[in-house]
Design a protein around this motif. Structure first.
Motif, PDB file in Angstrom:
ATOM      1  N   ILE A  22       7.385  -2.971   4.105  1.00  0.00           N
ATOM      2  CA  ILE A  22       7.995  -2.520   5.358  1.00  0.00           C
ATOM      3  C   ILE A  22       9.231  -3.340   5.703  1.00  0.00           C
ATOM      4  N   ALA A  23       9.265  -4.605   5.274  1.00  0.00           N
ATOM      5  CA  ALA A  23      10.384  -5.479   5.638  1.00  0.00           C
ATOM      6  C   ALA A  23      11.662  -5.094   4.910  1.00  0.00           C
ATOM      7  N   ILE A  74       4.217   5.340   6.411  1.00  0.00           N
ATOM      8  CA  ILE A  74       4.164   5.504   4.959  1.00  0.00           C
ATOM      9  C   ILE A  74       3.473   4.313   4.311  1.00  0.00           C
ATOM     10  N   THR A  75       3.826   3.102   4.734  1.00  0.00           N
ATOM     11  CA  THR A  75       3.242   1.917   4.104  1.00  0.00           C
ATOM     12  C   THR A  75       1.763   1.763   4.440  1.00  0.00           C
ATOM     13  N   ILE A 118      21.837   1.351  -2.108  1.00  0.00           N
ATOM     14  CA  ILE A 118      21.646  -0.064  -1.772  1.00  0.00           C
ATOM     15  C   ILE A 118      20.194  -0.469  -1.997  1.00  0.00           C
ATOM     16  N   SER A 119      19.283   0.373  -1.574  1.00  0.00           N
ATOM     17  CA  SER A 119      17.861   0.094  -1.794  1.00  0.00           C
ATOM     18  C   SER A 119      17.541   0.015  -3.280  1.00  0.00           C
ATOM     19  N   VAL A 127       9.143   9.042  -6.899  1.00  0.00           N
ATOM     20  CA  VAL A 127       8.224   9.480  -5.833  1.00  0.00           C
ATOM     21  C   VAL A 127       7.599   8.359  -5.006  1.00  0.00           C
ATOM     22  N   LEU A 128       7.733   7.101  -5.413  1.00  0.00           N
ATOM     23  CA  LEU A 128       7.030   6.042  -4.688  1.00  0.00           C
ATOM     24  C   LEU A 128       7.852   5.538  -3.503  1.00  0.00           C
ATOM     25  N   TYR A 129       7.592   4.319  -3.036  1.00  0.00           N
ATOM     26  CA  TYR A 129       8.154   3.839  -1.772  1.00  0.00           C
ATOM     27  C   TYR A 129       9.688   3.984  -1.642  1.00  0.00           C
ATOM     28  N   PRO A 130      10.500   3.471  -2.580  1.00  0.00           N
ATOM     29  CA  PRO A 130      11.951   3.487  -2.341  1.00  0.00           C
ATOM     30  C   PRO A 130      12.528   4.872  -2.061  1.00  0.00           C
TER      31      PRO A 130
END
Length: 373
Positions: free
Chosen positions: A296-297, A117-118, A314-315, A92-95
């Motif tokens: 964000i980068a 989002i960030t 890939i992420s 559920v987090l950023y990725p």
């Protein structure tokens, strides 16, 4: 909430359970490691099946795990609960959120959506740390976790179930081969990216854990040291805004390299100027501007280099070593500080930031060769 509430709860929780703070913090480390190990399978799921089911299930697991956390009676139960929290975090987090945005949003809207989002995520510490503190004071740590479990369930489960669309991408013409996860592993630039973000993630994790102690060792009172450390979270939002504006003129990899280099120089000055409040504020202000930039980068650089096809996998391939570095970095920092003191530790962090900046700068040179193959 899965991340920020822990720092408030660890004290009263460890006292009631009769365990050391170190043993309690180890549970959080386990959660981060589990989250890192889950990154690749989660990414593959996102690419194959989309984000709605996965993120909804992750929200359910998060709510149940936090409720279970409220009932633990010993350190073994605590660690078991945090394995579940680590799995939920990976879901559920950023990725995963970034992967859903990449799959669902139009190409011209992706960067703006990721920034949004960030920015919201950057404000989470400002909301949940004081909220958790007030709840603990009023109701105790166990009842606080019950309340947070209900909040998690009521807010996140419906949002993920109803708002997240089915997000399985069709391959983009002309980029399927380039974006193949297997092909990415043959790209030297990917390993430069991985090395850069691993070093930077470890450096930030060390600062997050050890900065207050180092500032106290420089002669600042604990309350002052905590206030100074709070600059990092506050400035991380500003840094993300500055970075997203700067990419109008420079590639994201170049902007990020410059920010990381400034961070390295800024934190290297802390042992020199940090005994005075003004000097510490200057050093930490410059360092804090890059504190949330990698969030964000990372997706922006991956999109620029490999396209959207296979983005989730890939992420996840990049997130695995980065997350593990985040988990073990503070432990290595503690060992180094104990062996040689905090000053060499801070200088090591500075060197890691500068080296990461150099690696990111080199990725621009390898990108043309990668696209030409």
């Amino acid at each position: 909430m899965l991340t920020y509430a822990f720092s408030v709860l660890v004290g009263p929780m460890s006292r009631e359970l009769g365990v050391s703070a170190t043993a309690a913090v180890g549970a959080s480390t386990v959660a981060v490691l589990v989250s890192g190990l889950m990154s690749i399978p989660v990414g593959r799921w996102l690419d194959a099946r989309g984000g709605r089911g996965l993120m909804t299930g992750g929200s359910v697991l998060a709510a149940v795990a936090v409720l279970g956390w409220s009932q633990v009676r010993d350190v073994f139960q605590l660690y078991g609960v945090f394995v579940a929290i680590g799995v939920a975090s990976a879901m559920v987090l950023y990725p995963p959120a970034f992967a859903v945005v990449v799959a669902a949003a139009a190409p011209e809207s992706r960067t703006k959506a990721i920034l949004t989002i960030t920015l919201v995520g950057g404000l989470a510490s400002s909301i949940f740390i004081p909220l958790t503190g007030h709840l603990v004071q009023a109701y105790g740590w166990r009842n606080t976790l019950v309340i947070l479990s209900v909040v998690t369930a009521v807010i996140t489960i419906p949002l993920h179930a109803l708002v997240v669309r089915r997000t399985i991408r069709q391959p983009e013409p002309g980029r399927q081969k380039e974006g193949s996860p297997r092909r990415v592993l043959k790209d030297p630039g990917f390993w430069l990216l991985a090395g850069a973000f691993v070093m930077h993630s470890a450096a930030l994790a060390v600062i997050s854990i050890h900065l207050v102690l180092y500032l106290i060792s420089l002669g600042h009172r604990p309350a002052t040291a905590a206030t100074l450390a709070g600059l990092l979270g506050l400035l991380s939002v500003t840094g993300r805004l500055v970075t997203s504006l700067s990419v109008r003129w420079l590639p994201m990899a170049t902007v990020t390299a410059l920010v990381l280099a400034v961070q390295g120089v800024a934190i290297s000055l802390l042992p020199v100027v940090g005994r005075e409040v003004v000097g510490a504020v200057l050093s930490l202000t410059l360092f804090g501007l890059g504190f949330g930039v990698s969030s964000i980068a990372t997706p922006a650089i991956l999109l620029d280099r490999y396209g959207a096809d296979g983005f989730g996998t890939i992420s996840g391939m990049l997130a695995t070593p980065v997350t593990i570095a985040k988990a073990v970095g503070p432990l290595g920092g503690a060992a180094l500080a104990e062996a040689v003191g905090y000053r060499p530790l801070i200088l090591t962090v500075a060197a890691a930031c500068v080296t990461a900046a150099a690696a990111l700068a080199l990725t621009r040179r390898t990108q043309r060769a990668h696209r030409a193959r």
